[in-house]
Design an enzyme around this catalytic site. Structure first.
Site, PDB file in Angstrom:
ATOM      1  N   GLU A   1      -9.648  -1.894   5.289  1.00 43.08           N
ATOM      2  CA  GLU A   1     -10.439  -1.614   6.690  1.00 43.08           C
ATOM      3  C   GLU A   1     -11.672  -2.306   6.849  1.00 43.08           C
ATOM      4  O   GLU A   1     -12.167  -3.103   5.822  1.00 43.08           O
ATOM      5  CB  GLU A   1     -10.709  -0.197   6.557  1.00 43.08           C
ATOM      6  CG  GLU A   1      -9.725   0.833   6.628  1.00 43.08           C
ATOM      7  CD  GLU A   1      -8.896   0.932   7.864  1.00 43.08           C
ATOM      8  OE1 GLU A   1      -8.921  -0.135   8.665  1.00 43.08           O
ATOM      9  OE2 GLU A   1      -8.373   2.164   8.159  1.00 43.08           O
TER      10      GLU A   1
ATOM     11  N   ASN B   1      -7.683  -2.660  14.169  1.00 42.53           N
ATOM     12  CA  ASN B   1      -9.324  -3.192  14.071  1.00 42.53           C
ATOM     13  C   ASN B   1      -9.234  -4.388  12.931  1.00 42.53           C
ATOM     14  O   ASN B   1     -10.353  -4.725  12.357  1.00 42.53           O
ATOM     15  CB  ASN B   1      -9.693  -1.927  13.361  1.00 42.53           C
ATOM     16  CG  ASN B   1      -9.062  -1.512  12.153  1.00 42.53           C
ATOM     17  OD1 ASN B   1      -8.328  -2.182  11.681  1.00 42.53           O
ATOM     18  ND2 ASN B   1      -9.769  -0.409  11.417  1.00 42.53           N
TER      19      ASN B   1
ATOM     20  N   ASP C   1       0.844  -1.353   0.159  1.00 40.05           N
ATOM     21  CA  ASP C   1      -0.217  -0.066   0.049  1.00 40.05           C
ATOM     22  C   ASP C   1       0.827   1.300  -0.142  1.00 40.05           C
ATOM     23  O   ASP C   1       2.039   1.186   0.398  1.00 40.05           O
ATOM     24  CB  ASP C   1      -1.067  -0.042   1.180  1.00 40.05           C
ATOM     25  CG  ASP C   1      -0.215  -0.742   2.561  1.00 40.05           C
ATOM     26  OD1 ASP C   1       1.017  -0.581   2.601  1.00 40.05           O
ATOM     27  OD2 ASP C   1      -0.963  -1.182   3.130  1.00 40.05           O
TER      28      ASP C   1
ATOM     29  N   HIS D   1      -7.576  -4.897  10.059  1.00 40.30           N
ATOM     30  CA  HIS D   1      -7.219  -4.874   8.657  1.00 40.30           C
ATOM     31  C   HIS D   1      -5.827  -5.398   8.586  1.00 40.30           C
ATOM     32  O   HIS D   1      -5.054  -5.567   9.190  1.00 40.30           O
ATOM     33  CB  HIS D   1      -7.242  -3.100   8.234  1.00 40.30           C
ATOM     34  CG  HIS D   1      -6.238  -2.596   8.865  1.00 40.30           C
ATOM     35  ND1 HIS D   1      -6.243  -1.020   9.540  1.00 40.30           N
ATOM     36  CD2 HIS D   1      -4.625  -2.619   8.857  1.00 40.30           C
ATOM     37  CE1 HIS D   1      -4.862  -0.489   9.653  1.00 40.30           C
ATOM     38  NE2 HIS D   1      -4.189  -1.500   9.296  1.00 40.30           N
TER      39      HIS D   1
HETATM   40  C1  F6R Z   1       1.525  -1.620   6.173  1.00 40.94           C
HETATM   41  C2  F6R Z   1      -0.022  -2.284   6.430  1.00 40.94           C
HETATM   42  C3  F6R Z   1      -0.784  -2.245   7.547  1.00 40.94           C
HETATM   43  C4  F6R Z   1       0.031  -2.509   8.896  1.00 40.94           C
HETATM   44  C5  F6R Z   1      -0.867  -2.429  10.008  1.00 40.94           C
HETATM   45  C6  F6R Z   1      -0.039  -2.748  11.376  1.00 40.94           C
HETATM   46  O1  F6R Z   1       1.779  -1.614   5.052  1.00 40.94           O
HETATM   47  O2  F6R Z   1      -0.263  -2.937   5.227  1.00 40.94           O
HETATM   48  O3  F6R Z   1      -1.716  -3.470   7.624  1.00 40.94           O
HETATM   49  O4  F6R Z   1       0.798  -3.692   8.653  1.00 40.94           O
HETATM   50  O5  F6R Z   1      -1.441  -1.225  10.081  1.00 40.94           O
HETATM   51  O6  F6R Z   1       0.908  -1.651  11.452  1.00 40.94           O
HETATM   52  P1  F6R Z   1       1.926  -1.544  12.502  1.00 40.94           P
HETATM   53  O7  F6R Z   1       2.886  -2.708  12.381  1.00 40.94           O
HETATM   54  O8  F6R Z   1       2.587  -0.229  12.510  1.00 40.94           O
HETATM   55  O9  F6R Z   1       1.322  -1.874  13.792  1.00 40.94           O
END
Ligand code: F6R
Length: 260
Positions: free
Chosen positions: A143, A136, A67, A138
């Site tokens: 989301e 959450n 992403d 995702h």
């Molecule tokens: C980032 C992504 C997100 C993160 C998730 C957890 O490329 O795709 O799904 O993996 O938001 O983020 P952290 O690791 O910062 O808790």
């Protein structure tokens, strides 16, 4: 789903790095799907160390990031482009032309998303997709309420996610509202998914992902339908799993050839 519970994020990241390294050694032209965020930082540090000290060779590897924020230039310090060069690409011998990150500045978002999907297909599909998980549930930036068969597209971040990443932008008001993200269907097409989660903050999302119903309200739960998923967790992230003792027993009693 294979659940590996380790004492801490350091041990878990070493295990995850061994899994990725095995794929790269067995398949020098492997295609890796990559995540950003705090979770994979130690994994990336381990891969960089393996490259330097053990000669782990990434020269044939192709990478696709999950992403990118919409409207943020690649050079912005909080862009996922900057993150990837700072923590991984700048330290490995991945060929520049085989690095793919969604273009958050594209003028034609639907066309760029179609092109991204086509590039993944042309590369032969993703061998290992590295994933973190949001509080959450995702994965990528799919989301809650995301279609379980979605493809790369634009998504609007939830307030919970914008708060989670606010520090990187110096406050929630500066966090972009939109992202480009691989869809859940895109992620599900990967040959293997490797999800890492650390800390109590992730315990609920992990319990729902592994032991709850498959539902668009917990996007990670779609992984229950994937034939080859490995979750590498620390004790805190595993702390709400009802069957944690069973998963630990399974790991301890694996035949040697199944160990990482
Ligand atoms: C980032 C992504 C997100 C993160 C998730 C957890 O490329 O795709 O799904 O993996 O938001 O983020 P952290 O690791 O910062 O808790």
């Amino acid at each position: 789903m294979e659940i590996i519970i380790q004492a801490d994020s350091q041990e878990a990241s070493q295990t995850a790095a061994r899994i990725v390294a095995r794929t790269v050694r067995e398949k020098p032209h492997a295609v890796l799907g990559l995540a950003t965020g705090n979770t994979p930082l130690r994994l990336y540090r381990n891969l960089v160390r393996m490259h330097r000290e053990e000669g782990l060779d990434f020269s044939g590897v192709t990478c696709f990031n999950l992403d990118e924020y919409v409207g943020i230039p690649p050079a912005h310090p909080s862009s996922f482009h900057s993150y990837m060069w700072a923590h991984l690409f700048g330290h490995l011998n991945v060929a520049k032309e085989r690095i793919n990150i969604p273009d958050g500045l594209t003028a034609d978002i639907p066309a760029a998303c179609r092109k991204y999907e086509q590039a993944i297909r042309s590369a032969g599909g993703i061998d290992v997709q590295i994933l973190g998980i949001g509080t959450n549930g995702h994965i990528g930036f799919n989301e809650p309420s995301s279609s379980l068969s979605s493809r790369t597209r634009i998504k609007t971040l939830t307030e919970e996610t914008r708060l989670d990443v606010a520090a990187a932008f110096g406050g929630e008001e500066s966090v972009p509202t939109h992202v480009l993200t691989m869809g859940l269907g895109t992620i599900m097409d990967s040959r293997m998914c490797l999800l890492l989660a650390f800390g109590k903050k992730k315990a609920r999302a992990i319990a729902q992902t592994v032991e709850g119903p498959v539902t668009a309200m917990v996007p990670g739960s779609v992984l229950q339908m994937h034939p080859r998923v490995i979750l590498v967790l620390d004790k805190d992230a595993a702390s709400e799993l009802k069957m944690a003792d069973y998963y630990a027993w399974v790991s301890d009693h694996k035949p040697a050839w199944q160990k990482y």
